[in-house]
Motif scaffolding. Structure first.
Motif, PDB file in Angstrom:
ATOM      1  N   TYR A 245       0.828  -1.206   0.000  1.00 27.33           N
ATOM      2  CA  TYR A 245       0.000   0.000   0.000  1.00 27.33           C
ATOM      3  C   TYR A 245       0.863   1.257   0.000  1.00 27.33           C
ATOM      4  O   TYR A 245       0.576   2.223  -0.698  1.00 27.33           O
ATOM      5  N   LEU A 246       1.924   1.238   0.782  1.00 26.61           N
ATOM      6  CA  LEU A 246       2.816   2.393   0.874  1.00 26.61           C
ATOM      7  C   LEU A 246       3.400   2.744  -0.493  1.00 26.61           C
ATOM      8  O   LEU A 246       3.483   3.925  -0.858  1.00 26.61           O
ATOM      9  N   THR A 247       3.758   1.761  -1.277  1.00 21.08           N
ATOM     10  CA  THR A 247       4.245   2.004  -2.639  1.00 21.08           C
ATOM     11  C   THR A 247       3.198   2.733  -3.462  1.00 21.08           C
ATOM     12  O   THR A 247       3.499   3.717  -4.162  1.00 21.08           O
ATOM     13  N   GLN A 248       1.953   2.292  -3.387  1.00 25.28           N
ATOM     14  CA  GLN A 248       0.875   2.895  -4.168  1.00 25.28           C
ATOM     15  C   GLN A 248       0.514   4.300  -3.689  1.00 25.28           C
ATOM     16  O   GLN A 248       0.299   5.197  -4.498  1.00 25.28           O
ATOM     17  N   ILE A 249       0.456   4.511  -2.375  1.00 28.84           N
ATOM     18  CA  ILE A 249       0.045   5.826  -1.871  1.00 28.84           C
ATOM     19  C   ILE A 249       1.134   6.864  -2.131  1.00 28.84           C
ATOM     20  O   ILE A 249       0.831   8.032  -2.394  1.00 28.84           O
ATOM     21  N   LYS A 250       2.390   6.464  -2.103  1.00 35.66           N
ATOM     22  CA  LYS A 250       3.454   7.420  -2.411  1.00 35.66           C
ATOM     23  C   LYS A 250       3.383   7.839  -3.883  1.00 35.66           C
ATOM     24  O   LYS A 250       3.542   9.024  -4.199  1.00 35.66           O
ATOM     25  N   ALA A 251       3.102   6.909  -4.771  1.00 35.72           N
ATOM     26  CA  ALA A 251       2.936   7.252  -6.191  1.00 35.72           C
ATOM     27  C   ALA A 251       1.722   8.154  -6.379  1.00 35.72           C
ATOM     28  O   ALA A 251       1.759   9.124  -7.142  1.00 35.72           O
ATOM     29  N   HIS A 252       0.641   7.852  -5.661  1.00 39.87           N
ATOM     30  CA  HIS A 252      -0.569   8.664  -5.750  1.00 39.87           C
ATOM     31  C   HIS A 252      -0.317  10.086  -5.223  1.00 39.87           C
ATOM     32  O   HIS A 252      -0.757  11.064  -5.828  1.00 39.87           O
ATOM     33  N   ALA A 253       0.390  10.203  -4.123  1.00 40.16           N
ATOM     34  CA  ALA A 253       0.713  11.517  -3.569  1.00 40.16           C
ATOM     35  C   ALA A 253       1.531  12.327  -4.579  1.00 40.16           C
ATOM     36  O   ALA A 253       1.248  13.508  -4.823  1.00 40.16           O
ATOM     37  N   HIS A 254       2.527  11.692  -5.171  1.00 38.71           N
ATOM     38  CA  HIS A 254       3.355  12.361  -6.180  1.00 38.71           C
ATOM     39  C   HIS A 254       2.490  12.837  -7.348  1.00 38.71           C
ATOM     40  O   HIS A 254       2.592  13.994  -7.781  1.00 38.71           O
TER      41      HIS A 254
ATOM     42  N   CYS B 136      -3.630  21.047  -5.711  1.00 45.05           N
ATOM     43  CA  CYS B 136      -3.176  20.198  -4.607  1.00 45.05           C
ATOM     44  C   CYS B 136      -1.828  20.763  -4.176  1.00 45.05           C
ATOM     45  O   CYS B 136      -0.817  20.609  -4.855  1.00 45.05           O
ATOM     46  N   LEU B 137      -1.829  21.465  -3.054  1.00 38.48           N
ATOM     47  CA  LEU B 137      -0.648  22.201  -2.611  1.00 38.48           C
ATOM     48  C   LEU B 137       0.365  21.330  -1.882  1.00 38.48           C
ATOM     49  O   LEU B 137       1.563  21.634  -1.872  1.00 38.48           O
ATOM     50  N   ARG B 138      -0.129  20.254  -1.268  1.00 41.09           N
ATOM     51  CA  ARG B 138       0.750  19.410  -0.454  1.00 41.09           C
ATOM     52  C   ARG B 138       0.083  18.065  -0.247  1.00 41.09           C
ATOM     53  O   ARG B 138      -1.132  17.988  -0.088  1.00 41.09           O
ATOM     54  N   PHE B 139       0.876  17.000  -0.210  1.00 37.55           N
ATOM     55  CA  PHE B 139       0.346  15.664   0.049  1.00 37.55           C
ATOM     56  C   PHE B 139       1.447  14.888   0.752  1.00 37.55           C
ATOM     57  O   PHE B 139       2.403  14.453   0.129  1.00 37.55           O
ATOM     58  N   GLU B 140       1.315  14.748   2.059  1.00 41.62           N
ATOM     59  CA  GLU B 140       2.326  14.050   2.848  1.00 41.62           C
ATOM     60  C   GLU B 140       1.814  12.682   3.257  1.00 41.62           C
ATOM     61  O   GLU B 140       0.636  12.515   3.579  1.00 41.62           O
ATOM     62  N   VAL B 141       2.718  11.710   3.251  1.00 44.67           N
ATOM     63  CA  VAL B 141       2.427  10.358   3.709  1.00 44.67           C
ATOM     64  C   VAL B 141       3.297  10.129   4.942  1.00 44.67           C
ATOM     65  O   VAL B 141       4.520  10.105   4.843  1.00 44.67           O
ATOM     66  N   LEU B 142       2.637   9.994   6.095  1.00 45.29           N
ATOM     67  CA  LEU B 142       3.355   9.852   7.358  1.00 45.29           C
ATOM     68  C   LEU B 142       3.188   8.439   7.908  1.00 45.29           C
ATOM     69  O   LEU B 142       2.090   7.870   7.861  1.00 45.29           O
TER      70      LEU B 142
ATOM     71  N   ASN C  85       0.880  -0.966  10.940  1.00 51.26           N
ATOM     72  CA  ASN C  85      -0.044  -1.044   9.807  1.00 51.26           C
ATOM     73  C   ASN C  85      -0.866   0.231   9.602  1.00 51.26           C
ATOM     74  O   ASN C  85      -1.900   0.199   8.955  1.00 51.26           O
ATOM     75  N   ARG C  86      -0.418   1.354  10.139  1.00 49.05           N
ATOM     76  CA  ARG C  86      -1.172   2.599  10.006  1.00 49.05           C
ATOM     77  C   ARG C  86      -0.353   3.678   9.315  1.00 49.05           C
ATOM     78  O   ARG C  86       0.867   3.727   9.430  1.00 49.05           O
ATOM     79  N   LEU C  87      -1.088   4.550   8.630  1.00 48.80           N
ATOM     80  CA  LEU C  87      -0.494   5.719   7.981  1.00 48.80           C
ATOM     81  C   LEU C  87      -1.381   6.916   8.256  1.00 48.80           C
ATOM     82  O   LEU C  87      -2.576   6.765   8.527  1.00 48.80           O
ATOM     83  N   ILE C  88      -0.799   8.090   8.153  1.00 46.37           N
ATOM     84  CA  ILE C  88      -1.554   9.337   8.232  1.00 46.37           C
ATOM     85  C   ILE C  88      -1.213  10.139   6.984  1.00 46.37           C
ATOM     86  O   ILE C  88      -0.033  10.325   6.654  1.00 46.37           O
ATOM     87  N   LEU C  89      -2.238  10.584   6.288  1.00 44.80           N
ATOM     88  CA  LEU C  89      -2.050  11.423   5.118  1.00 44.80           C
ATOM     89  C   LEU C  89      -2.439  12.850   5.471  1.00 44.80           C
ATOM     90  O   LEU C  89      -3.434  13.067   6.159  1.00 44.80           O
ATOM     91  N   VAL C  90      -1.660  13.806   5.009  1.00 45.07           N
ATOM     92  CA  VAL C  90      -1.979  15.219   5.170  1.00 45.07           C
ATOM     93  C   VAL C  90      -2.026  15.811   3.764  1.00 45.07           C
ATOM     94  O   VAL C  90      -1.005  15.873   3.074  1.00 45.07           O
TER      95      VAL C  90
END
Length: 101
Positions: free
Chosen positions: A23-32, A41-47, A54-59
């Motif tokens: 999932y992390l691979t996919q969400i990082k590509a999506h954020a980019h 879209c001014l900012r997209f952080e994956v924390l 097994n948890r992430l926080i997106l900003v």
């Protein structure tokens, strides 16, 4: 209270057991893609919280609510949804107004 028109999404993601790395691979590509393809879209952080396996926080920061709608309906969002099907156990979205800065 006066506030900026910016809309901020704080998203708490719980990945299914054993799916976080995938999932992390996919969400990082999506954020980019979100930042590169969407001028509002001014900012997209994956924390990744240190205390969780097994948890992430997106900003996500957008110029306004219309930009969030554009993001939700984008082609790359549709692709992301398809690619991540079955990877997420739970997702909680908090839509916020930016009070500062």
């Amino acid at each position: 209270m006066a506030h900026s028109p910016r809309t901020v999404l704080i998203v708490h993601i719980e990945a299914n057991e054993g799916r976080l790395d995938e999932y992390l691979t996919q969400i990082k590509a999506h954020a980019h893609n979100s930042v590169q393809l969407e001028p509002d879209c001014l900012r997209f952080e994956v924390l990744v919280p240190r205390e969780s396996t097994n948890r992430l926080i997106l900003v996500e920061v957008y110029t306004d609510d219309k930009a969030v709608e554009t993001h939700s309906n984008s082609q790359h969002m549709a692709k992301y949804r398809k690619l991540t099907e079955g990877m997420v156990a739970k997702s909680t979205i908090h839509r916020c107004d930016a009070a500062y800065p």
